[in-house]
Write a protein that holds these residues in place. Structure first.
Motif, PDB file in Angstrom:
ATOM      1  N   LEU A 115     -14.239   4.976  22.377  1.00  0.00           N
ATOM      2  CA  LEU A 115     -13.077   4.201  22.290  1.00  0.00           C
ATOM      3  C   LEU A 115     -12.247   4.600  21.145  1.00  0.00           C
ATOM      4  CD1 LEU A 115     -14.641   0.571  22.925  1.00  0.00           C
ATOM      5  CD2 LEU A 115     -13.578   2.039  24.529  1.00  0.00           C
ATOM      6  N   LEU A 116     -10.906   4.953  21.218  1.00  0.00           N
ATOM      7  CA  LEU A 116     -10.093   5.270  20.338  1.00  0.00           C
ATOM      8  C   LEU A 116      -9.313   3.899  19.912  1.00  0.00           C
ATOM      9  CD1 LEU A 116     -10.696   7.971  21.469  1.00  0.00           C
ATOM     10  CD2 LEU A 116      -8.186   8.636  21.321  1.00  0.00           C
ATOM     11  N   VAL A 117      -9.770   3.729  18.499  1.00  0.00           N
ATOM     12  CA  VAL A 117      -9.486   2.314  18.046  1.00  0.00           C
ATOM     13  C   VAL A 117      -8.153   2.797  17.068  1.00  0.00           C
ATOM     14  CG1 VAL A 117     -10.167   0.341  16.774  1.00  0.00           C
ATOM     15  CG2 VAL A 117     -11.857   1.436  18.065  1.00  0.00           C
ATOM     16  N   GLY A 118      -6.903   2.617  17.624  1.00  0.00           N
ATOM     17  CA  GLY A 118      -5.888   2.695  16.613  1.00  0.00           C
ATOM     18  C   GLY A 118      -5.358   1.572  15.955  1.00  0.00           C
ATOM     19  N   PRO A 119      -4.239   1.686  15.403  1.00  0.00           N
ATOM     20  CA  PRO A 119      -3.417   0.551  14.622  1.00  0.00           C
ATOM     21  C   PRO A 119      -3.273  -0.654  15.342  1.00  0.00           C
ATOM     22  CG  PRO A 119      -2.285   2.591  14.281  1.00  0.00           C
ATOM     23  CD  PRO A 119      -3.175   2.935  15.448  1.00  0.00           C
ATOM     24  N   GLY A 120      -3.837  -2.001  14.927  1.00  0.00           N
ATOM     25  CA  GLY A 120      -3.719  -3.296  15.460  1.00  0.00           C
ATOM     26  C   GLY A 120      -4.690  -3.237  16.641  1.00  0.00           C
ATOM     27  N   ALA A 121      -5.686  -2.331  17.040  1.00  0.00           N
ATOM     28  CA  ALA A 121      -6.482  -2.830  17.986  1.00  0.00           C
ATOM     29  C   ALA A 121      -7.752  -3.562  17.730  1.00  0.00           C
ATOM     30  CB  ALA A 121      -6.878  -1.423  18.601  1.00  0.00           C
ATOM     31  N   GLU A 122      -8.027  -4.735  18.301  1.00  0.00           N
ATOM     32  CA  GLU A 122      -9.201  -5.600  17.834  1.00  0.00           C
ATOM     33  C   GLU A 122      -9.959  -5.897  18.844  1.00  0.00           C
ATOM     34  OE1 GLU A 122      -9.259  -6.433  14.784  1.00  0.00           O
ATOM     35  OE2 GLU A 122      -7.300  -5.657  14.113  1.00  0.00           O
TER      36      GLU A 122
END
Length: 394
Positions: free
Chosen positions: A354-361
């Motif tokens: 999973l690519l957890v980018g800015p703001g991803a929760e």
């Protein structure tokens, strides 16, 4: 890596032409379609029927009224790239002088005039490769934008590059250079902490993901520094390290000139004081573990504006927990994004991340990458290019 790419393959009269069948197969395994052009000398070394079998296309052995060179590499031709592998000293010199006396050199001149990318993999005896005229021809052709895949210097010969190196060269020539002008540091694999002169503390990471990312960044035009406990690779400047402290020192040394750091290594969390002599077996032993410095935290403190990407491996199998941990790391160190995966993929050819980018929760906020580690490497490189482009635009 070459999905949908049309490769015109030029074969000349080096003994390395015997490797053409397997090279054509490998290009096709990577997704390319291949059509071959052979010089008369090459046809004396490997029969065109063998190359026809490997490519599943008729082989051009002479230029006829069908203007095969234009059909392949003209301005509206079939090929996305013209690969000459192997290329003899004679062929390189003729290309530099615009001499068209074989189907291969005629196709090369056509490709260069039409703006089709050209990749050359030389193969010859080492003294020929060192001849001033050959070196001048290589330099001249490089000035025209031709990419060379350097040979392996072994046993007094400039042997043709490996299939992997040639595939990488073709991919770089046919891929948008979205990371050109950027220096990317990538850490990869496991680190080892010495217990005594023989034994180490380490982990199961193979480094395949980090190497795939390094290759993908190179293909997109980046200058890559790969820091790992492993051999040199053809797509990066390699810094070989063993311990977490050595890896941190190597990254610190490269960071001042870097545009980004991707920390894909499974870095030891603990180290021990190394014994000077072998610890005897057969008796109880207690090791005092001391925490190692966190590379991302240390580099962030020294380089507050450096773009950084982290990895977070978990063993719970719970995607919500994986994203929670990755988001916490992202926010603590101010990372561009974090690649979260389950530790069960260590050593496997396939992965799921999973690519957890800015703001991803939550997992729903993340991009999922499932498949080969090569596919993950390509996606991480693309994401990095997008982030760097965004930061430049800003």
């Amino acid at each position: 890596m070459l999905e949908g790419v049309n490769v015109a393959l030029g074969v000349t009269g080096s003994i390395a032409a015997v490797t053409t069948v397997e090279l054509a197969h490998e290009l096709r395994r990577q997704g390319a379609s291949v059509r071959a052009v052979m010089s008369p000398s090459a046809s004396g070394i490997i029969h065109p029927w063998a190359v026809e079998f490997a490519t599943k296309h008729d082989v051009v052995t002479e230029i006829t009224g069908q203007v095969e060179h234009v059909d392949l590499c003209g301005r509206d031709g079939w090929a996305d790239v013209f690969l000459i592998a192997p290329a003899t000293a004679n062929t390189v010199g003729k290309i530099a002088g615009a001499v068209d006396d074989t189907p291969v050199t005629t196709t090369a001149t056509t490709a260069l005039g039409a703006g089709v990318p050209v990749v050359i993999a030389p193969a010859m005896h080492e003294p020929m490769y060192d001849h001033p005229g050959v070196l001048d021809s290589i330099a001249r052709v490089e000035e025209w934008g031709v990419d060379f895949v350097d040979p392996r210097i072994e046993e007094g010969k400039a042997k043709i590059a490996t299939e992997a190196a040639i595939v990488t060269g073709v991919a770089r020539a046919t891929t948008e250079q979205s990371l050109a002008g950027n220096h990317v540091i990538i850490t990869s694999g496991a680190t080892s902490e010495a217990i005594d002169p023989i034994r180490v503390l380490t982990n199961r990471a193979s480094g395949s993901t980090g190497r795939a990312i390094a290759r993908a960044c190179h293909v997109r035009g980046a200058e890559v520094t790969l820091v790992h406990d492993g051999p040199e690779v053809h797509y990066a400047n390699t810094v070989s390290v063993e311990s977490a402290a050595e890896m941190l020192a190597a990254v610190e040394g490269a960071a001042p000139d870097a545009d980004a750091l991707i920390s894909a290594a499974a870095i030891s969390d603990y180290t021990v004081k190394k014994a000077d002599t072998k610890l005897r077996s057969g008796e109880p032993r207690t090791l005092d573990l001391e925490p190692t410095p966190k590379i991302l935290d240390s580099i962030r403190q020294a380089h507050p504006n450096l773009m950084m990407v982290g990895f977070k491996a978990e063993t719970t199998g719970n995607e919500e927990a994986m994203v929670d941990q990755a988001a916490a790391l992202r926010d603590r160190v101010d990372l561009a994004f974090v690649v979260a995966n389950d530790a069960s993929v260590m050593g496997s050819e396939e992965t799921r991340a999973l690519l957890v980018g800015p703001g991803a929760e939550s997992p729903a906020d993340c991009e999922t990458v499932e498949g080969s580690k090569q596919q993950l490497g390509d996606r991480v490189a693309r994401q990095l290019a997008e982030r760097l482009s965004g930061s430049t635009d800003a």
